[in-house]
Design a protein around this motif. Sequence first.
Motif, PDB file in Angstrom:
ATOM      1  N   GLU A 417       7.031  -3.859  35.043  1.00  0.00           N
ATOM      2  CA  GLU A 417       7.579  -3.354  33.792  1.00  0.00           C
ATOM      3  C   GLU A 417       6.931  -4.073  32.606  1.00  0.00           C
ATOM      4  OE1 GLU A 417       9.532  -1.052  31.141  1.00  0.00           O
ATOM      5  OE2 GLU A 417       9.262  -0.760  33.290  1.00  0.00           O
ATOM      6  N   ARG A 420       3.455  -2.747  32.195  1.00  0.00           N
ATOM      7  CA  ARG A 420       3.449  -1.428  31.564  1.00  0.00           C
ATOM      8  C   ARG A 420       3.697  -1.530  30.059  1.00  0.00           C
ATOM      9  NH1 ARG A 420       6.691   1.943  29.457  1.00  0.00           N
ATOM     10  NH2 ARG A 420       8.485   0.598  29.873  1.00  0.00           N
ATOM     11  N   GLU A 421       4.607  -2.385  29.651  1.00  0.00           N
ATOM     12  CA  GLU A 421       4.991  -2.484  28.244  1.00  0.00           C
ATOM     13  C   GLU A 421       3.870  -3.035  27.366  1.00  0.00           C
ATOM     14  OE1 GLU A 421       8.562  -4.701  27.750  1.00  0.00           O
ATOM     15  OE2 GLU A 421       9.813  -3.258  28.850  1.00  0.00           O
ATOM     16  N   TYR A 433       3.274   3.319  39.472  1.00  0.00           N
ATOM     17  CA  TYR A 433       3.975   3.962  38.361  1.00  0.00           C
ATOM     18  C   TYR A 433       4.113   5.456  38.644  1.00  0.00           C
ATOM     19  CZ  TYR A 433       2.953  -0.443  36.016  1.00  0.00           C
ATOM     20  OH  TYR A 433       2.876  -1.781  35.687  1.00  0.00           O
ATOM     21  N   THR A 435       6.449   7.542  36.887  1.00  0.00           N
ATOM     22  CA  THR A 435       6.821   8.297  35.688  1.00  0.00           C
ATOM     23  C   THR A 435       5.598   8.529  34.820  1.00  0.00           C
ATOM     24  OG1 THR A 435       9.009   7.261  35.705  1.00  0.00           O
ATOM     25  CG2 THR A 435       8.316   8.365  33.670  1.00  0.00           C
ATOM     26  N   PRO A 436       5.285   9.763  34.454  1.00  0.00           N
ATOM     27  CA  PRO A 436       4.111  10.049  33.614  1.00  0.00           C
ATOM     28  C   PRO A 436       4.166   9.288  32.296  1.00  0.00           C
ATOM     29  CG  PRO A 436       5.021  12.080  34.532  1.00  0.00           C
ATOM     30  CD  PRO A 436       6.017  10.993  34.834  1.00  0.00           C
ATOM     31  N   SER A 437       2.991   8.844  31.830  1.00  0.00           N
ATOM     32  CA  SER A 437       2.900   8.085  30.600  1.00  0.00           C
ATOM     33  C   SER A 437       1.504   8.274  30.000  1.00  0.00           C
ATOM     34  CB  SER A 437       3.170   6.595  30.856  1.00  0.00           C
ATOM     35  OG  SER A 437       2.821   5.812  29.738  1.00  0.00           O
ATOM     36  N   ASP A 438       1.417   8.202  28.669  1.00  0.00           N
ATOM     37  CA  ASP A 438       0.117   8.340  28.016  1.00  0.00           C
ATOM     38  C   ASP A 438      -0.782   7.149  28.263  1.00  0.00           C
ATOM     39  OD1 ASP A 438       0.911  10.766  26.975  1.00  0.00           O
ATOM     40  OD2 ASP A 438       1.573   9.921  25.046  1.00  0.00           O
ATOM     41  N   THR A 439      -0.211   6.033  28.677  1.00  0.00           N
ATOM     42  CA  THR A 439      -1.003   4.828  28.876  1.00  0.00           C
ATOM     43  C   THR A 439      -1.335   4.566  30.358  1.00  0.00           C
ATOM     44  OG1 THR A 439       0.968   3.426  29.035  1.00  0.00           O
ATOM     45  CG2 THR A 439      -0.007   3.744  26.839  1.00  0.00           C
ATOM     46  N   ILE A 440      -0.898   5.457  31.229  1.00  0.00           N
ATOM     47  CA  ILE A 440      -1.133   5.266  32.669  1.00  0.00           C
ATOM     48  C   ILE A 440      -1.934   6.418  33.228  1.00  0.00           C
ATOM     49  CG2 ILE A 440      -0.041   5.026  34.945  1.00  0.00           C
ATOM     50  CD1 ILE A 440       2.389   3.815  33.492  1.00  0.00           C
TER      51      ILE A 440
END
Length: 443
Positions: A417, A420-421, A433, A435-440
């Motif tokens: 976590e 990711r942050e 990870y 959950t979809p994310s713009d940074t992953i």
Amino acid sequence: MSEKLNENRYLEDILNRFSDKSAVIGIIGMGYVGQPLALRFSEIGFKVIGYDIDSNKVDMLNGGTSEIEHIANADIAKAVAAGFECTRDFSRISEADTAIICVPTPLNAYREPDLSFVIATCDAIAPYLRPGQVVSLESTTYPGTTDEEILPRVTRNGLIAGESVFVVYSPEREDPGNADFTTHTIPKVVGGHTANCLKVGSALYSTAIDKIVPVSSNRAAEMTKLLENIHRAVNIGLVNEMKIVADAMGIDIFEVIDAAATKPFGFTPYYPGPGLGGHCIPIDPFYLTWKAREYGLHTRFIELSGEINHAMPEYVMGKLVTGLNARKKALNGSRILVLGISYKKNVDDMRESPSVQVMELIRNAGGEIAYSDPHVPAFPKMREHSFNLSSVALTPDSLAAFDAVVLTTDHAAFDYEMIREHSALIIDSRGVYRTPSDTIIKA
């Protein structure tokens, strides 16, 4: 008649020595296979002598410590107190009743079997072998190695297999860091050059291992080990190819695997990653493909899976380049942090780690490389790879200083976590990870 009596004497004597634990167990190669085996034989009351060419390792073991993370120093110290010793003097193999060979069998630059460690070991001990000993090869290799390479060397001074020396193949099945299985709980496949060899080999290992699986020959035992690891390599190759297809279609392959794994029959889950690592799975298939050519056979299915798995570091690299480009950055000059450089989670084992291949690709493209791995505080000396690096401590500030983080080995110790942050970009090759994310970016 006298020859038959001698044969029976050697056979009966070694069987009795295993039974009453008066035999001296000699193990050659004090690495990830040899050390656990030595500890097990020592634990149940045998005198054990370890042999290794690495003077630092010999000194550490004699001093009660191990360089292998998952082997407790207390266990080594206990074995030393019970009489275990390690030596570089291979002439002392004459003191042992067994010569259990646990040395590396890598591939050469042409991806062909390299038996130099096995052959050098046999040549080193051959002058000191005596009647009544057991020679057992545990190193993974192609069918025929024990009979074609080991047997001639251990019998060159007049010893006769099955009568005055007992030649065995029993493949190692260690899984470093797996708390669910230990050396003595993993069933042991044993083959022998003759029926007497098999009898003696089974008697040796049955003292220390809960279940023995005898097979008809050394070749059958050698093929068994290859099948086990080729099975994994082929299925991982399949799921790595599926990952690429799923990604192109916008589908999460990890979600698909988890869903498929709910089927109670006919499916075994395998998970994709940045490539294959460890001493066995990336190497063993090529031992069989090489030997198969001697018989005019082309193992297309095995070789195709090898090609797919071998290409995975390049695939991860491509995802990194794409992610940086989307942020108007070039890889050349970017600061890249690789997370986890051992070949699998929660161990310090660096053998054939795909993480190192990813690191080399990044460095060769001009990226400024760093790594973080709680199990590998400093990049070790390796035969084919060299980095003068130490593990970076993970903090919000250290993570923010990198242009991208490439997750190649998913150690439990990482604070995912926090990573990711505070990371600008994460290339996730392990499906950590979901959950979809713009940074992953999944790789």
